[in-house]
Structures are given as C-alpha cells and as structure tokens.
Scaffold this motif. Sequence first.
Motif, PDB file in Angstrom:
ATOM      1  N   GLY A 102       0.973  -1.159   0.104  1.00 42.36           N
ATOM      2  CA  GLY A 102      -0.019  -0.047   0.066  1.00 42.36           C
ATOM      3  C   GLY A 102       0.932   1.362  -0.072  1.00 42.36           C
ATOM      4  N   LEU A 103       0.287   2.188   0.794  1.00 44.20           N
ATOM      5  CA  LEU A 103       1.082   3.701   0.965  1.00 44.20           C
ATOM      6  C   LEU A 103       2.429   3.449   1.196  1.00 44.20           C
ATOM      7  CD1 LEU A 103       0.683   6.404  -0.037  1.00 44.20           C
ATOM      8  CD2 LEU A 103      -0.182   7.003   2.564  1.00 44.20           C
ATOM      9  N   ASP A 104       2.808   2.290   2.051  1.00 46.57           N
ATOM     10  CA  ASP A 104       4.009   2.412   2.842  1.00 46.57           C
ATOM     11  C   ASP A 104       5.190   2.076   1.568  1.00 46.57           C
ATOM     12  OD1 ASP A 104       3.213   2.413   5.268  1.00 46.57           O
ATOM     13  OD2 ASP A 104       3.206   0.338   5.629  1.00 46.57           O
ATOM     14  N   GLU A 105       4.793   1.151   0.654  1.00 47.68           N
ATOM     15  CA  GLU A 105       5.738   1.207  -0.562  1.00 47.68           C
ATOM     16  C   GLU A 105       5.746   2.209  -1.574  1.00 47.68           C
ATOM     17  OE1 GLU A 105       6.502  -2.658  -3.856  1.00 47.68           O
ATOM     18  OE2 GLU A 105       4.911  -2.759  -2.483  1.00 47.68           O
ATOM     19  N   MET A 106       4.800   3.186  -1.750  1.00 47.50           N
ATOM     20  CA  MET A 106       4.429   4.161  -2.463  1.00 47.50           C
ATOM     21  C   MET A 106       5.437   5.385  -1.724  1.00 47.50           C
ATOM     22  SD  MET A 106       2.741   3.477  -5.189  1.00 47.50           S
ATOM     23  CE  MET A 106       1.991   4.843  -5.730  1.00 47.50           C
ATOM     24  N   GLU A 107       5.661   5.379  -0.443  1.00 53.71           N
ATOM     25  CA  GLU A 107       6.344   6.472  -0.030  1.00 53.71           C
ATOM     26  C   GLU A 107       7.874   6.640  -0.502  1.00 53.71           C
ATOM     27  OE1 GLU A 107       6.471   5.884   4.206  1.00 53.71           O
ATOM     28  OE2 GLU A 107       4.562   6.372   4.641  1.00 53.71           O
ATOM     29  N   ASP A 108       8.279   5.687  -0.975  1.00 53.80           N
ATOM     30  CA  ASP A 108       9.694   5.938  -1.591  1.00 53.80           C
ATOM     31  C   ASP A 108       9.604   7.018  -2.949  1.00 53.80           C
ATOM     32  OD1 ASP A 108      10.886   4.486   0.330  1.00 53.80           O
ATOM     33  OD2 ASP A 108      10.942   2.559  -1.030  1.00 53.80           O
ATOM     34  N   LEU A 109       8.602   7.003  -3.130  1.00 54.71           N
ATOM     35  CA  LEU A 109       8.337   7.824  -4.626  1.00 54.71           C
ATOM     36  C   LEU A 109       7.920   9.257  -4.113  1.00 54.71           C
ATOM     37  CD1 LEU A 109       5.908   5.611  -6.699  1.00 54.71           C
ATOM     38  CD2 LEU A 109       8.283   5.887  -6.993  1.00 54.71           C
ATOM     39  N   ASP A 110       7.966   9.654  -2.727  1.00 57.86           N
ATOM     40  CA  ASP A 110       7.636  11.048  -2.475  1.00 57.86           C
ATOM     41  C   ASP A 110       6.257  11.744  -2.912  1.00 57.86           C
ATOM     42  OD1 ASP A 110       9.811  10.887  -0.312  1.00 57.86           O
ATOM     43  OD2 ASP A 110      11.105  11.726  -1.816  1.00 57.86           O
ATOM     44  N   LEU A 111       5.131  10.859  -2.871  1.00 57.56           N
ATOM     45  CA  LEU A 111       3.932  11.662  -3.694  1.00 57.56           C
ATOM     46  C   LEU A 111       3.378  12.600  -2.500  1.00 57.56           C
ATOM     47  CD1 LEU A 111       2.552   8.397  -5.485  1.00 57.56           C
ATOM     48  CD2 LEU A 111       3.919  10.158  -6.335  1.00 57.56           C
ATOM     49  N   ASP A 112       3.711  12.266  -1.437  1.00 51.50           N
ATOM     50  CA  ASP A 112       2.809  13.390  -0.530  1.00 51.50           C
ATOM     51  C   ASP A 112       3.689  14.661  -0.571  1.00 51.50           C
ATOM     52  OD1 ASP A 112       5.189  11.930   0.549  1.00 51.50           O
ATOM     53  OD2 ASP A 112       4.452  12.244   2.615  1.00 51.50           O
ATOM     54  N   VAL A 113       5.118  14.586  -0.850  1.00 59.18           N
ATOM     55  CA  VAL A 113       5.678  15.820  -1.036  1.00 59.18           C
ATOM     56  C   VAL A 113       5.503  16.595  -2.453  1.00 59.18           C
ATOM     57  CG1 VAL A 113       8.021  16.726  -1.282  1.00 59.18           C
ATOM     58  CG2 VAL A 113       7.758  15.203   0.163  1.00 59.18           C
ATOM     59  N   SER A 114       5.082  15.679  -3.509  1.00 56.60           N
ATOM     60  CA  SER A 114       4.950  16.305  -4.938  1.00 56.60           C
ATOM     61  C   SER A 114       3.358  16.736  -4.951  1.00 56.60           C
ATOM     62  CB  SER A 114       5.030  15.202  -5.866  1.00 56.60           C
ATOM     63  OG  SER A 114       6.468  14.886  -5.943  1.00 56.60           O
ATOM     64  N   LEU A 115       2.370  16.265  -4.058  1.00 58.48           N
ATOM     65  CA  LEU A 115       1.287  16.265  -4.372  1.00 58.48           C
ATOM     66  C   LEU A 115       0.700  17.838  -4.196  1.00 58.48           C
ATOM     67  CD1 LEU A 115      -1.598  15.216  -4.721  1.00 58.48           C
ATOM     68  CD2 LEU A 115      -1.981  14.865  -2.368  1.00 58.48           C
ATOM     69  N   PRO A 116       1.081  18.788  -3.100  1.00 58.10           N
ATOM     70  CA  PRO A 116       0.458  20.153  -3.253  1.00 58.10           C
ATOM     71  C   PRO A 116       0.792  21.113  -4.551  1.00 58.10           C
ATOM     72  CG  PRO A 116       1.745  19.491  -1.174  1.00 58.10           C
ATOM     73  CD  PRO A 116       2.051  18.216  -2.215  1.00 58.10           C
ATOM     74  N   GLU A 117       1.912  20.406  -5.180  1.00 67.01           N
ATOM     75  CA  GLU A 117       2.263  21.391  -6.401  1.00 67.01           C
ATOM     76  C   GLU A 117       2.019  20.689  -7.662  1.00 67.01           C
ATOM     77  OE1 GLU A 117       6.030  19.500  -5.350  1.00 67.01           O
ATOM     78  OE2 GLU A 117       4.811  20.736  -4.298  1.00 67.01           O
ATOM     79  N   SER A 118       1.708  19.711  -7.735  1.00 64.28           N
ATOM     80  CA  SER A 118       1.439  18.866  -8.919  1.00 64.28           C
ATOM     81  C   SER A 118       0.068  18.037  -9.295  1.00 64.28           C
ATOM     82  CB  SER A 118       2.520  17.651  -8.952  1.00 64.28           C
ATOM     83  OG  SER A 118       3.775  17.784  -8.766  1.00 64.28           O
ATOM     84  N   VAL A 119      -0.310  17.553 -10.348  1.00 65.80           N
ATOM     85  CA  VAL A 119      -1.287  16.893 -10.526  1.00 65.80           C
ATOM     86  C   VAL A 119      -0.667  15.537 -10.603  1.00 65.80           C
ATOM     87  CG1 VAL A 119      -3.012  16.123 -12.074  1.00 65.80           C
ATOM     88  CG2 VAL A 119      -2.478  18.604 -11.940  1.00 65.80           C
ATOM     89  N   ILE A 120      -1.241  14.586  -9.830  1.00 63.14           N
ATOM     90  CA  ILE A 120      -0.697  13.238  -9.792  1.00 63.14           C
ATOM     91  C   ILE A 120      -1.769  12.102 -10.137  1.00 63.14           C
ATOM     92  CG2 ILE A 120       0.462  11.390  -8.225  1.00 63.14           C
ATOM     93  CD1 ILE A 120       1.303  13.453  -6.369  1.00 63.14           C
ATOM     94  N   VAL A 121      -1.415  11.509 -11.331  1.00 67.07           N
ATOM     95  CA  VAL A 121      -2.175  10.411 -11.983  1.00 67.07           C
ATOM     96  C   VAL A 121      -1.761   9.053 -11.678  1.00 67.07           C
ATOM     97  CG1 VAL A 121      -3.398   9.547 -14.043  1.00 67.07           C
ATOM     98  CG2 VAL A 121      -3.196  12.152 -13.790  1.00 67.07           C
ATOM     99  N   VAL A 122      -2.359   8.125 -11.056  1.00 63.41           N
ATOM    100  CA  VAL A 122      -1.540   6.896 -10.550  1.00 63.41           C
ATOM    101  C   VAL A 122      -2.573   5.871 -11.177  1.00 63.41           C
ATOM    102  CG1 VAL A 122      -1.287   5.431  -8.633  1.00 63.41           C
ATOM    103  CG2 VAL A 122      -1.117   8.049  -8.418  1.00 63.41           C
ATOM    104  N   GLU A 123      -1.958   5.141 -11.999  1.00 55.78           N
ATOM    105  CA  GLU A 123      -2.519   3.997 -12.650  1.00 55.78           C
ATOM    106  C   GLU A 123      -2.696   2.639 -11.655  1.00 55.78           C
ATOM    107  OE1 GLU A 123      -1.492   3.005 -16.584  1.00 55.78           O
ATOM    108  OE2 GLU A 123      -1.101   5.031 -17.157  1.00 55.78           O
TER     109      GLU A 123
END
Length: 183
Positions: A102-123
């Motif tokens: 889940g999110l634990d494995e996704m944490e390495d991608l730093d999506l939470d850091v990118s989210l405020p200034e980006s549009v994140i699309v996750v397939e």
Amino acid sequence: MEQRAVPRDRAADPVDARITVTSPERMRELGVRLAGLLRPGDLVMLTGELGAGKTTLTRGVGEGLGVRGAVTSPTFVIARVHPSLVGGPPLVHVDAYRLGGGLDEMEDLDLDVSLPESVIVVEWGDGKVEELSDDRLHILIDRAVGDTTDEVRTVTLRGYGDRWAGAAGEGGGFAGLVAPSVG
C-alpha cells in the motif's frame, strides 16, 4: 460521448458521472478536457483492465496541462514527472501495477511531497494511494473483455471530498467533459 450524472444524497458520498467513449482518440480528448478541471494538489486514480485506455487518458491530460515529454506508460520506471511548459502544475504519472504494498511502498516515491504543487495520476492505485488525500478523483474505465475489437469504453468519474462535491450534475465541472461535437 454521453454523460449521465448520478445524484448525490449526502455530502460524504462520492460524486459520479458516466461517459461513453467510442475510440482511443476520444479517450485522449477526454483527458485534454479533464486537464481543464485539474489543479495543483489533485490526485487522480485510474482503474481498468490492461488496454482499457488509462495511459491514453493520461496522455490527453498531459497534453491539456501543456507538459514536457511524451506521456507513456511508466510501468518499468514506476513514476515519471512531466514539468509544465506553460507555467502550470507538473504532471506526475505513476504506474503502481508492479507495486504490491500500500502507501508504505509508495512512500519511496515521495508522492505526498509532490502532491501540493502537482497533478498526480496513478494507474492501478486502488488500495495503494487513497490515504494521500481525502479529495481525489477515481476514474474507472470499463471495456469489453475477451476476443473483441470493440473500442467503446464506459468511463466513470467518482469524485471524493469537498474538492469534487459540485462536480456532477447540471452546471458541475464534469458536465464540461462532454464536448457537444463528440459522440
């Protein structure tokens, strides 16, 4: 494309709209129009079978956002960042297909850091990225499976949270996703 909004009964319920897409070109066009609704901080989750059109839709989002680089499937690199060429938000395109956790494995991608200034699309993000934001857009793409050449897809947009509360229905943001000339 045809749209049908599903009414909201309570503020906590997701907002739904359904759109029929008749070709890959129409899927890309839907992505271009969807980009017009997206803003920094938006999380978009895409769900659908292999070949349903998730990357084609994302390619249209990238085109609509005016980002740099060809939007292709990030299956083997997991995530690609496409910076804006027009002063808008970057597009972060993630393919979580090969990620088991889940999110634990996704944490390495730093999506939470990118989210405020980006549009994140996750397939393939189901069960993996929902915790990133209470406000998210989940797009389900259904297609005929098996030995068929049918290119018709049913796209269900399901908005969660205050960000998407007014999106469905007459005058809502999802209404603008269906161009009058598209059938």
